[in-house]
Design a protein around this motif. Structure first.
Motif, PDB file in Angstrom:
ATOM      1  N   THR A  29       7.579   0.487  17.552  1.00  0.00           N
ATOM      2  CA  THR A  29       8.763   1.214  18.224  1.00  0.00           C
ATOM      3  C   THR A  29       9.984   0.190  18.122  1.00  0.00           C
ATOM      4  O   THR A  29       9.917  -0.837  17.787  1.00  0.00           O
ATOM      5  N   GLY A  30      10.983   0.938  18.759  1.00  0.00           N
ATOM      6  CA  GLY A  30      12.268   0.063  18.918  1.00  0.00           C
ATOM      7  C   GLY A  30      12.353  -0.729  20.067  1.00  0.00           C
ATOM      8  O   GLY A  30      11.498  -0.530  21.050  1.00  0.00           O
ATOM      9  N   PHE A  31      13.214  -1.508  20.086  1.00  0.00           N
ATOM     10  CA  PHE A  31      13.716  -2.521  21.345  1.00  0.00           C
ATOM     11  C   PHE A  31      14.929  -2.317  21.728  1.00  0.00           C
ATOM     12  O   PHE A  31      15.973  -1.922  21.017  1.00  0.00           O
ATOM     13  N   ARG A  32      15.167  -2.295  23.072  1.00  0.00           N
ATOM     14  CA  ARG A  32      16.657  -1.991  23.593  1.00  0.00           C
ATOM     15  C   ARG A  32      16.681  -3.157  24.674  1.00  0.00           C
ATOM     16  O   ARG A  32      15.734  -3.194  25.720  1.00  0.00           O
ATOM     17  N   ASP A  33      17.801  -3.585  25.006  1.00  0.00           N
ATOM     18  CA  ASP A  33      18.069  -4.446  25.881  1.00  0.00           C
ATOM     19  C   ASP A  33      19.366  -3.952  26.909  1.00  0.00           C
ATOM     20  O   ASP A  33      20.389  -3.773  26.006  1.00  0.00           O
ATOM     21  N   THR A  34      19.398  -3.897  28.053  1.00  0.00           N
ATOM     22  CA  THR A  34      20.236  -3.115  28.681  1.00  0.00           C
ATOM     23  C   THR A  34      21.481  -4.106  28.848  1.00  0.00           C
ATOM     24  O   THR A  34      22.842  -3.723  28.743  1.00  0.00           O
ATOM     25  N   GLU A  62      25.939  -1.802  34.492  1.00  0.00           N
ATOM     26  CA  GLU A  62      24.478  -2.158  34.116  1.00  0.00           C
ATOM     27  C   GLU A  62      23.479  -0.824  34.612  1.00  0.00           C
ATOM     28  O   GLU A  62      22.796  -0.316  33.956  1.00  0.00           O
ATOM     29  N   ALA A  63      24.090  -0.424  35.880  1.00  0.00           N
ATOM     30  CA  ALA A  63      23.304   0.944  36.511  1.00  0.00           C
ATOM     31  C   ALA A  63      23.298   2.201  35.395  1.00  0.00           C
ATOM     32  O   ALA A  63      22.584   2.980  35.264  1.00  0.00           O
ATOM     33  N   ASP A  64      24.767   2.344  34.823  1.00  0.00           N
ATOM     34  CA  ASP A  64      24.697   3.347  33.774  1.00  0.00           C
ATOM     35  C   ASP A  64      24.070   2.818  32.668  1.00  0.00           C
ATOM     36  O   ASP A  64      23.403   3.992  31.783  1.00  0.00           O
ATOM     37  N   ALA A  65      23.907   1.712  32.190  1.00  0.00           N
ATOM     38  CA  ALA A  65      23.129   1.460  30.869  1.00  0.00           C
ATOM     39  C   ALA A  65      21.644   1.684  31.292  1.00  0.00           C
ATOM     40  O   ALA A  65      21.138   2.130  30.235  1.00  0.00           O
ATOM     41  N   VAL A  66      21.277   1.402  32.567  1.00  0.00           N
ATOM     42  CA  VAL A  66      19.649   1.532  32.547  1.00  0.00           C
ATOM     43  C   VAL A  66      19.397   2.971  32.697  1.00  0.00           C
ATOM     44  O   VAL A  66      18.410   3.557  32.176  1.00  0.00           O
ATOM     45  N   ARG A  67      20.070   3.617  33.351  1.00  0.00           N
ATOM     46  CA  ARG A  67      20.044   5.239  33.536  1.00  0.00           C
ATOM     47  C   ARG A  67      19.983   5.684  32.108  1.00  0.00           C
ATOM     48  O   ARG A  67      19.219   6.578  31.914  1.00  0.00           O
ATOM     49  N   GLY A  68      20.957   5.630  31.223  1.00  0.00           N
ATOM     50  CA  GLY A  68      20.863   6.086  29.819  1.00  0.00           C
ATOM     51  C   GLY A  68      19.660   5.506  29.144  1.00  0.00           C
ATOM     52  O   GLY A  68      19.313   6.633  28.342  1.00  0.00           O
ATOM     53  N   ALA A  69      19.298   4.539  29.255  1.00  0.00           N
ATOM     54  CA  ALA A  69      17.902   3.945  28.462  1.00  0.00           C
ATOM     55  C   ALA A  69      16.771   4.352  28.791  1.00  0.00           C
ATOM     56  O   ALA A  69      15.894   4.711  28.114  1.00  0.00           O
ATOM     57  N   LEU A  70      16.694   4.700  30.032  1.00  0.00           N
ATOM     58  CA  LEU A  70      15.510   5.313  30.752  1.00  0.00           C
ATOM     59  C   LEU A  70      15.496   6.622  30.346  1.00  0.00           C
ATOM     60  O   LEU A  70      14.151   7.197  30.006  1.00  0.00           O
ATOM     61  N   ALA A  71      16.468   7.433  29.887  1.00  0.00           N
ATOM     62  CA  ALA A  71      16.232   8.988  29.669  1.00  0.00           C
ATOM     63  C   ALA A  71      16.363   9.049  28.210  1.00  0.00           C
ATOM     64  O   ALA A  71      16.060  10.193  27.825  1.00  0.00           O
ATOM     65  N   GLY A  72      16.792   8.209  27.312  1.00  0.00           N
ATOM     66  CA  GLY A  72      16.943   8.304  26.006  1.00  0.00           C
ATOM     67  C   GLY A  72      16.406   7.270  25.029  1.00  0.00           C
ATOM     68  O   GLY A  72      16.766   7.334  23.788  1.00  0.00           O
ATOM     69  N   LEU A  77      11.980  -1.609  26.648  1.00  0.00           N
ATOM     70  CA  LEU A  77      13.126  -1.616  27.321  1.00  0.00           C
ATOM     71  C   LEU A  77      13.320  -2.887  28.434  1.00  0.00           C
ATOM     72  O   LEU A  77      12.388  -3.080  28.991  1.00  0.00           O
ATOM     73  N   ALA A  78      14.334  -3.650  28.049  1.00  0.00           N
ATOM     74  CA  ALA A  78      14.302  -4.804  28.608  1.00  0.00           C
ATOM     75  C   ALA A  78      15.522  -4.668  29.670  1.00  0.00           C
ATOM     76  O   ALA A  78      16.652  -4.272  29.149  1.00  0.00           O
ATOM     77  N   LEU A  79      15.245  -4.889  30.963  1.00  0.00           N
ATOM     78  CA  LEU A  79      16.272  -4.895  31.952  1.00  0.00           C
ATOM     79  C   LEU A  79      17.055  -6.085  32.232  1.00  0.00           C
ATOM     80  O   LEU A  79      16.212  -7.123  32.318  1.00  0.00           O
ATOM     81  N   GLY A  80      18.374  -6.269  32.507  1.00  0.00           N
ATOM     82  CA  GLY A  80      18.864  -7.421  33.183  1.00  0.00           C
ATOM     83  C   GLY A  80      18.164  -7.813  34.231  1.00  0.00           C
ATOM     84  O   GLY A  80      17.527  -6.990  35.162  1.00  0.00           O
ATOM     85  N   GLY A  81      17.768  -9.147  34.780  1.00  0.00           N
ATOM     86  CA  GLY A  81      17.140  -9.614  35.719  1.00  0.00           C
ATOM     87  C   GLY A  81      17.547  -9.146  37.018  1.00  0.00           C
ATOM     88  O   GLY A  81      16.762  -8.802  38.036  1.00  0.00           O
ATOM     89  N   GLY A  82      19.013  -8.826  37.384  1.00  0.00           N
ATOM     90  CA  GLY A  82      19.360  -7.991  38.480  1.00  0.00           C
ATOM     91  C   GLY A  82      19.592  -6.898  38.717  1.00  0.00           C
ATOM     92  O   GLY A  82      19.702  -6.163  39.549  1.00  0.00           O
ATOM     93  N   ALA A  83      19.045  -5.988  37.508  1.00  0.00           N
ATOM     94  CA  ALA A  83      19.168  -4.467  37.614  1.00  0.00           C
ATOM     95  C   ALA A  83      18.125  -3.880  38.506  1.00  0.00           C
ATOM     96  O   ALA A  83      18.634  -2.797  39.132  1.00  0.00           O
ATOM     97  N   VAL A  84      17.195  -4.403  38.866  1.00  0.00           N
ATOM     98  CA  VAL A  84      16.097  -3.626  39.732  1.00  0.00           C
ATOM     99  C   VAL A  84      16.696  -4.029  41.333  1.00  0.00           C
ATOM    100  O   VAL A  84      16.229  -3.075  42.023  1.00  0.00           O
ATOM    101  N   LEU A  85      17.665  -4.430  41.446  1.00  0.00           N
ATOM    102  CA  LEU A  85      18.220  -4.610  43.049  1.00  0.00           C
ATOM    103  C   LEU A  85      18.882  -3.160  43.338  1.00  0.00           C
ATOM    104  O   LEU A  85      19.096  -3.106  44.492  1.00  0.00           O
ATOM    105  N   ASP A  86      19.335  -2.680  42.273  1.00  0.00           N
ATOM    106  CA  ASP A  86      20.055  -1.292  42.464  1.00  0.00           C
ATOM    107  C   ASP A  86      18.951  -0.223  43.061  1.00  0.00           C
ATOM    108  O   ASP A  86      17.921  -0.088  42.235  1.00  0.00           O
ATOM    109  N   PRO A  87      19.022   0.196  44.376  1.00  0.00           N
ATOM    110  CA  PRO A  87      18.286   1.480  44.845  1.00  0.00           C
ATOM    111  C   PRO A  87      17.919   2.547  43.834  1.00  0.00           C
ATOM    112  O   PRO A  87      16.804   3.228  43.752  1.00  0.00           O
TER     113      PRO A  87
END
Length: 168
Positions: A29-34, A62-72, A77-87
């Motif tokens: 499959t493909g790989f994507r990094d936010t 970053e939050a926009d990138a994560v939202r788009g990647a999770l939906a599409g 999918l690799a998230l940046g280290g701090g991306a998970v801090l956003d509720p």
């Protein structure tokens, strides 16, 4: 709506990008990094976004990138280290397979390098990385559906363990 096969989380130096590419190959499959998505959207490197626009602007992108990647994105999918801090990101991750790449400080420091261009590690990088890892660990652990130890292991071994631990 397409959904990732697995989302990789963990601190800087845990191997999300390296393992993610290998895992995508194993899964066919493909790989994507936010972080790459953020750089593409901003037209500049993450470090430059921090310096020129500030951390708050980076986190918005970053939050926009994560939202788009999770939906599409249907691959790894690799998230940046701090991306998970956003509720909001934490809420969006619910129901997705999430692999936490756990790494010890010594391994993270060796992988990141103390002279690196990582914006949050500019002043006293070892101490700052230790603080970031300790601060974020409970969030990583809470969000993970699979935790994989990376210390003393090759990226191929880590990717293979994640692949084995994923739902069919």
């Amino acid at each position: 709506m397409t959904s990732p096969r697995v989302v990789l989380i963990g601190p800087p130096g845990s191997g999300k990008s390296t393992v993610g590419r290998l895992l995508a190959g194993l899964l066919g499959t493909g790989f994507r990094d936010t972080d790459a998505d953020v750089e593409a959207a901003a037209g500049k490197a993450v470090a430059d976004i921090f310096v020129e626009d500030g951390e708050e602007r980076f986190r918005e992108l970053e939050a926009d990138a994560v939202r788009g990647a999770l939906a599409g994105h249907g691959g790894v999918l690799a998230l940046g280290g701090g991306a998970v801090l956003d509720p909001r990101t934490q809420e969006l991750l619910a129901g997705h397979p999430v692999a936490y790449l756990r790494v010890g400080l010594a391994d993270a420091v060796a992988r990141v390098g103390l002279g690196s261009a990582r914006p949050l590690l500019v002043l006293n990088p070892r101490s700052r990385l230790k603080a970031l890892m300790e601060e974020r660990r409970p969030v990583y652990e809470r969000l993970a559906t699979l935790t994989v130890e990376t210390g003393g292991r090759t990226p191929d071994e880590v990717a293979a363990e994640i692949a084995k631990g994923l739902p069919a």
